[in-house]
Structures are given as structure tokens and as C-alpha cells.
Motif scaffolding. Structure first.
Motif, PDB file in Angstrom:
ATOM      1  N   ASP A 249       0.803  -0.926  -0.126  1.00  0.00           N
ATOM      2  CA  ASP A 249      -0.238  -0.643   0.307  1.00  0.00           C
ATOM      3  C   ASP A 249       1.189   1.166  -0.103  1.00  0.00           C
ATOM      4  O   ASP A 249       0.267   2.828  -0.453  1.00  0.00           O
ATOM      5  CB  ASP A 249      -0.854  -0.017   1.171  1.00  0.00           C
ATOM      6  CG  ASP A 249      -2.776  -1.258   1.458  1.00  0.00           C
ATOM      7  OD1 ASP A 249      -2.411  -1.221   0.271  1.00  0.00           O
ATOM      8  OD2 ASP A 249      -2.614  -1.304   2.379  1.00  0.00           O
ATOM      9  N   ARG A 250       1.538   1.610   0.349  1.00  0.00           N
ATOM     10  CA  ARG A 250       2.821   2.196   0.667  1.00  0.00           C
ATOM     11  C   ARG A 250       3.737   2.639  -0.449  1.00  0.00           C
ATOM     12  O   ARG A 250       3.545   3.923  -1.080  1.00  0.00           O
ATOM     13  CB  ARG A 250       3.834   1.998   2.352  1.00  0.00           C
ATOM     14  CG  ARG A 250       3.532   2.791   3.076  1.00  0.00           C
ATOM     15  CD  ARG A 250       4.127   2.271   4.126  1.00  0.00           C
ATOM     16  NE  ARG A 250       5.499   1.350   4.573  1.00  0.00           N
ATOM     17  CZ  ARG A 250       5.124   0.350   5.528  1.00  0.00           C
ATOM     18  NH1 ARG A 250       4.328   0.520   5.867  1.00  0.00           N
ATOM     19  NH2 ARG A 250       5.944  -0.103   5.125  1.00  0.00           N
ATOM     20  N   ALA A 251       4.147   1.773  -1.155  1.00  0.00           N
ATOM     21  CA  ALA A 251       4.550   1.270  -1.969  1.00  0.00           C
ATOM     22  C   ALA A 251       3.328   1.807  -3.552  1.00  0.00           C
ATOM     23  O   ALA A 251       4.187   2.951  -4.450  1.00  0.00           O
ATOM     24  CB  ALA A 251       5.459   0.265  -2.815  1.00  0.00           C
ATOM     25  N   ALA A 252       2.113   1.726  -3.782  1.00  0.00           N
ATOM     26  CA  ALA A 252       1.261   1.780  -4.483  1.00  0.00           C
ATOM     27  C   ALA A 252       1.420   3.512  -4.306  1.00  0.00           C
ATOM     28  O   ALA A 252       1.140   4.312  -5.416  1.00  0.00           O
ATOM     29  CB  ALA A 252      -0.097   1.199  -4.467  1.00  0.00           C
TER      30      ALA A 252
ATOM     31  N   ALA B  56       2.226   6.977  -7.097  1.00  0.00           N
ATOM     32  CA  ALA B  56       0.928   8.077  -6.814  1.00  0.00           C
ATOM     33  C   ALA B  56       1.873   9.061  -6.751  1.00  0.00           C
ATOM     34  O   ALA B  56       1.636   9.890  -7.937  1.00  0.00           O
ATOM     35  CB  ALA B  56       0.004   7.495  -6.153  1.00  0.00           C
ATOM     36  N   VAL B  57       2.482   9.332  -5.932  1.00  0.00           N
ATOM     37  CA  VAL B  57       2.623  10.893  -5.971  1.00  0.00           C
ATOM     38  C   VAL B  57       3.781  10.943  -6.998  1.00  0.00           C
ATOM     39  O   VAL B  57       4.020  11.916  -7.566  1.00  0.00           O
ATOM     40  CB  VAL B  57       3.211  11.129  -4.107  1.00  0.00           C
ATOM     41  CG1 VAL B  57       4.265  12.262  -4.243  1.00  0.00           C
ATOM     42  CG2 VAL B  57       2.250  10.467  -3.221  1.00  0.00           C
ATOM     43  N   LEU B  58       4.873  10.204  -7.508  1.00  0.00           N
ATOM     44  CA  LEU B  58       6.254   9.916  -8.204  1.00  0.00           C
ATOM     45  C   LEU B  58       5.546  10.053  -9.093  1.00  0.00           C
ATOM     46  O   LEU B  58       5.928  11.785 -10.142  1.00  0.00           O
ATOM     47  CB  LEU B  58       6.676   8.675  -8.542  1.00  0.00           C
ATOM     48  CG  LEU B  58       8.162   8.796  -8.842  1.00  0.00           C
ATOM     49  CD1 LEU B  58       8.968  10.474  -8.897  1.00  0.00           C
ATOM     50  CD2 LEU B  58       8.667   8.381  -9.088  1.00  0.00           C
ATOM     51  N   LEU B  59       4.346   9.690  -9.756  1.00  0.00           N
ATOM     52  CA  LEU B  59       4.095  10.022 -11.085  1.00  0.00           C
ATOM     53  C   LEU B  59       2.875  10.759 -11.207  1.00  0.00           C
ATOM     54  O   LEU B  59       3.407  12.114 -12.556  1.00  0.00           O
ATOM     55  CB  LEU B  59       2.788   8.954 -11.089  1.00  0.00           C
ATOM     56  CG  LEU B  59       1.327   9.110 -12.711  1.00  0.00           C
ATOM     57  CD1 LEU B  59       2.932   8.707 -14.111  1.00  0.00           C
ATOM     58  CD2 LEU B  59       0.854   7.756 -12.376  1.00  0.00           C
ATOM     59  N   LYS B  60       2.260  11.916 -10.206  1.00  0.00           N
ATOM     60  CA  LYS B  60       2.112  13.007 -10.158  1.00  0.00           C
ATOM     61  C   LYS B  60       3.077  13.887 -10.569  1.00  0.00           C
ATOM     62  O   LYS B  60       2.903  15.116 -11.208  1.00  0.00           O
ATOM     63  CB  LYS B  60       0.967  13.079  -9.087  1.00  0.00           C
ATOM     64  CG  LYS B  60       0.530  14.088  -8.988  1.00  0.00           C
ATOM     65  CD  LYS B  60      -0.724  14.479  -9.010  1.00  0.00           C
ATOM     66  CE  LYS B  60      -1.863  16.106  -8.736  1.00  0.00           C
ATOM     67  NZ  LYS B  60      -1.168  17.764  -9.479  1.00  0.00           N
TER      68      LYS B  60
END
Length: 151
Positions: free
Chosen positions: A31-34, A38-42
Motif C-alpha cells: 500500500d505504501r509503495a503504491a 502515485a505521488v511520483l507519477l503526479k
């Protein structure tokens, strides 16, 4: 009515609880990795709006650990692609002691795509920066025993 557990039952419950906790830990890590992805993708998408060519590099720069110093080495000369040298001047963020130790103990290494890059960062949280070396050495060559012919 209160139920009492024997020593054997308590041990079985403890083992079961530990097993369930062990199964839950990877789920939390996933969950933390996902969430991190998501933060990096944004961040990459945000940077791509203003600079498509270097969106990844600019996004990653925001996540760098504080106090990290990058030192790039360079080729000694145009015709000498096997010898690398340190920058002529000490980078401002590098202490005199770090610079002297680095130059005394490490020989800059050539790679396939240029010379090594060195990072100074505190990896083990002991208050002193550690040295990491980054060199691109290329993809593994295909040996004759693993090469396949189409004939």
C-alpha cells in the motif's frame, strides 16, 4: 461464562497472531509503495506540463535526501577516454576533509557513457556522509555460446 486457555492454546494463538501479522506487513508495504508511486507519477506529470524533456529528472530532484552532494568526474582529454579526473575545484558543498579523503582514496573510473559520478550522503545516519559511486558499464555482451543464429 469466561473461557480460559491452556498454555498450549495460548501458544497456538500467539503463533496464529504472528503469522497474521507477518501476512499483513507486506500488504502495508505494498500500500505504501503504491501511494509513493502515485505521488511520483503526479510529480512527473506536473513537471511534464512545463518541461517534457527533463520531467523525470526534475520530479526526482524534489525527493532527494537533504545534504546529498553529487560530484561529476570528466575525461582527462578528448582523445583519452580511459582516464577520468576530479573537477579542478572543490564543490562548495563538500568539506575540505571530505575532498582530501576523496582525492586520496578514490581514482575516478571511466564507464561506457562517460566517467563515474560520486554521491556524498549519510546512508547510515551516523552524521557523516558516505560515498556512493555511480558508473554505467553497459549491457552484458552476448557470448558466442548464447548467441543464436537464424540459419
Amino acid at each position: 461464562m469466561t473461557r480460559s486457555f491452556t498454555g498450549r492454546s495460548r501458544r497456538a494463538l500467539s503463533v496464529t497472531a504472528l503469522a497474521l501479522a507477518g501476512l499483513a506487513a507486506p500488504l502495508h508495504a505494498a500500500d505504501r509503495a503504491a501511494a509513493d508511486a502515485a505521488v511520483l507519477l503526479k510529480a512527473i506529470q506536473d513537471h511534464a506540463a512545463t518541461d517534457k524533456e527533463f520531467a523525470l529528472e526534475n520530479a526526482l530532484r524534489a525527493f532527494e535526501a537533504p545534504g546529498v552532494v553529487q560530484i561529476d568526474t570528466k575525461r582527462k582529454g578528448e582523445s583519452d577516454d580511459q582516464q577520468c579526473v576530479w573537477p579542478a575545484r572543490k564543490p562548495a558543498a563538500v568539506t575540505d576533509d571530505e575532498w582530501q579523503a576523496l582525492r586520496r582514496s578514490v581514482e575516478p573510473q571511466p564507464g561506457e557513457m562517460g566517467c563515474s559520478t560520486y554521491l556524498l550522503m549519510d546512508m547510515d545516519e551516523d552524521g557523516r556522509r558516505d560515498l556512493l559511486q555511480r558508473t554505467y558499464v553497459g549491457a552484458p555482451a552476448c557470448s558466442p555460446s548464447t548467441a543464436h543464429s537464424s540459419g
